[in-house]
Design a protein around this motif. Structure first.
Motif, PDB file in Angstrom:
ATOM      1  N   ASN A  42       5.609 -15.157 -20.616  1.00 35.62           N
ATOM      2  CA  ASN A  42       5.146 -14.001 -19.844  1.00 35.62           C
ATOM      3  C   ASN A  42       4.571 -12.925 -20.770  1.00 35.62           C
ATOM      4  N   ARG A  46       0.853 -11.447 -20.726  1.00 34.70           N
ATOM      5  CA  ARG A  46       0.639  -9.999 -20.670  1.00 34.70           C
ATOM      6  C   ARG A  46      -0.306  -9.543 -21.770  1.00 34.70           C
ATOM      7  N   PRO A  52       0.697 -14.920 -15.273  1.00 30.19           N
ATOM      8  CA  PRO A  52       1.355 -16.177 -15.637  1.00 30.19           C
ATOM      9  C   PRO A  52       0.678 -17.403 -15.017  1.00 30.19           C
TER      10      PRO A  52
END
Length: 196
Positions: A42, A46, A52
């Motif tokens: 994740n 980011r 995702p």
């Protein structure tokens, strides 16, 4: 029937997908370097500026992403070997590449075991063979020039350098690794290394 507008839209989507993949691999380089192969996927998504779902569309599992990152790193390592073969003297090229390989092995020491996990849909990557070929080319050239010991093999060198990387992996300071590499280099060359 595909119109010109549809074709242009498909090209834009492909370019976006390619850019997202490149961003994901670049972010994974950073995050895996900082946190190791078990880093948060994740966090990688980011940093890449994607969700995702986009990550999993490109890389169905952690191993696929690790493979992409390691493939890039190994390719860079092998390209560096090829460049050295054409621009430096035989012994200088081998010495410089072994230093680069040591840094590579120290930075990526946890990735090899993470790639041993067998997950379906993951591309195979024979990093060892690619690196072995790069080392063999440089070593053979140095042996042909009479500077490296004739009985030495590329596999010997990789084992020695990997051993240094593993034994110094916990050291924040690279100095112990460089000292050990200097000892190995003294054993590699058949003639004194004053000019190297």
């Amino acid at each position: 029937m595909t119109t010109g507008r549809d074709h242009a839209a498909q090209k834009v989507r492909r370019a976006d997908a390619r850019l997202n993949r490149e961003r994901l691999v670049a972010a994974a380089h950073e995050v895996f370097t900082e946190a190791g192969p078990e880093a948060s996927l994740n966090e990688i998504a980011r940093r890449a500026g994607v969700g995702p779902g986009t990550l999993y569309r490109h890389f169905p599992n952690r191993k696929a992403l690790l493979t992409a990152v390691l493939r890039d790193r190994v390719q860079a390592l092998c390209e560096h070997a090829e460049k050295l073969r054409t621009t430096d003297s035989a012994d200088s090229a081998l010495t410089q590449w072994l230093r680069t390989f040591l840094a590579h092995a120290r930075a990526n020491h946890g990735m090899g075991s993470a790639l041993m996990v067998n997950e379906p849909g993951t591309p195979d990557l024979d990093c060892h063979q690619l690196i072995l070929n790069a080392a063999a080319g440089l070593l053979t050239r140095a042996q042909q020039h009479g500077t490296a010991r004739s009985g030495l093999t590329a596999d010997d060198l990789l084992r020695l350098i990997t051993g240094i990387a593993l034994s110094t992996a916990r050291d924040q300071d690279a100095e112990p690794a460089h000292r050990l590499l200097a000892l190995v280099l003294d054993a590699v060359y058949a003639v004194p290394r004053q000019s190297r």
